[in-house]
Design an enzyme around this catalytic site. Structure first.
Site, PDB file in Angstrom:
ATOM      1  CG  HIS A 115      -0.995  -4.340   9.913  1.00 28.52           C
ATOM      2  ND1 HIS A 115      -2.338  -4.002   9.920  1.00 28.52           N
ATOM      3  CD2 HIS A 115      -0.475  -3.809  11.037  1.00 28.52           C
ATOM      4  CE1 HIS A 115      -2.606  -3.286  10.992  1.00 28.52           C
ATOM      5  NE2 HIS A 115      -1.494  -3.149  11.698  1.00 28.52           N
ATOM      6  CB  CYS A 170      -3.156  -5.050  14.248  1.00 27.41           C
ATOM      7  SG  CYS A 170      -2.270  -3.687  15.047  1.00 27.41           S
ATOM      8  CD  GLU A 205      -3.462  -5.596   6.923  1.00 29.29           C
ATOM      9  OE1 GLU A 205      -3.261  -4.389   7.206  1.00 29.29           O
ATOM     10  OE2 GLU A 205      -3.057  -6.533   7.626  1.00 29.29           O
TER      11      GLU A 205
END
Length: 267
Positions: free
Chosen positions: A229, A122, A231
């Site tokens: 994202h 990001c 993660e």
């Protein structure tokens, strides 16, 4: 391979540099890093995160890089200072973190010179683009040809980080081979890539044509920036697992090469 060298390879995990961000709490200045960004580095990449405070400037960046086998640039709530890419600030209501910007750009440039793998998520991908001389749309949602890529802040995290649109990989690219033709991703950003930096190429595009992933194909090391994202609940997402495993393997190769060099010098 000598037993000592093989043992060192097995025992030492790669060290990944991660920069922290500025956050004020009750009149005190904090340096912070969100747990969700560190977790897949440990659980999937099988590496050790080393957090760098960005409040002390760039004077010690080379010493940090001496300890590193990779650089991982996380997202954050702050926007990149637009003066770094030659624009006036169109989002004064958004927080900025110039100290973090300067450290991250120095980390990227240092990693490029040293051949360290780089992963940006990001804001981290956007910083990669700035470090290579590119620029950003400060308000993607105000561009007539682009969609609104922001999350709904009034919804719970599971909704905000849920899949919201598809992206298409550039045919024949290594990311295409890794992830396939298309995947569904989350979308939590108001800014995005406008002009790619020198030497950078897109690896994936959103439905509206916005760059969702990029790399530096002329560099020998692993480079990847993604706008979404991966993660978030990474262990539950097969695509996220593939990304963090690929990054970890690249860092392990770099760590092994560095170890070989040190042993050769010592023998």
């Amino acid at each position: 391979m000598p037993l000592q060298q093989e043992s060192a390879r097995q025992e030492r995990k790669p060290v990944i540099l991660m920069s922290m961000g500025q956050q004020d709490r009750n009149g005190h200045a904090y340096q912070v890093m969100t747990h969700k960004y560190m977790q897949p580095v440990v659980d999937i990449s099988d590496c050790i995160p080393l957090l760098i405070p960005t409040c002390f400037g760039v004077a010690d960046i080379e010493q940090y890089l001496d300890m590193a086998d990779g650089v991982y640039l996380s997202g954050a709530a702050s926007n990149i200072d637009p003066s770094l890419y030659g624009q006036e600030n169109l989002t004064p209501e958004k927080k900025q973190d110039l100290a973090r910007d300067l450290v991250d750009i120095a980390l990227i440039k240092g990693a490029v010179k040293r051949g360290l793998p780089i992963l940006g998520i990001c804001r981290g991908m956007q910083e990669m683009n700035i470090a290579f001389g590119g620029d950003l749309y400060q308000k993607v949602h105000d561009e007539d040809h682009l969609n609104d890529h922001r999350e709904d802040p009034d919804t719970p995290p599971d909704v905000q980080y849920g899949a919201s649109h598809s992206i298409s990989m550039v045919k024949g690219s290594w990311l295409h081979k890794l992830l396939g033709d298309t995947i569904e991703v989350n979308s939590l950003h108001g800014q995005g890539i406008k002009t790619l930096g020198k030497g950078l190429e897109a690896l994936a595009l959103a439905e509206d044509g916005l760059v969702e992933a990029l790399h530096a194909p002329y560099l020998p090391q692993f480079t990847l920036g993604v706008q979404w994202h991966p993660e978030w609940k990474a262990l539950e997402n097969p695509d996220s697992i593939k990304i963090f495993k690929a990054f970890g393997e690249a860092c392990r190769r770099r760590a092994g090469s560095a170890l070989d060099l040190r042993i050769d010098k010592a023998s």
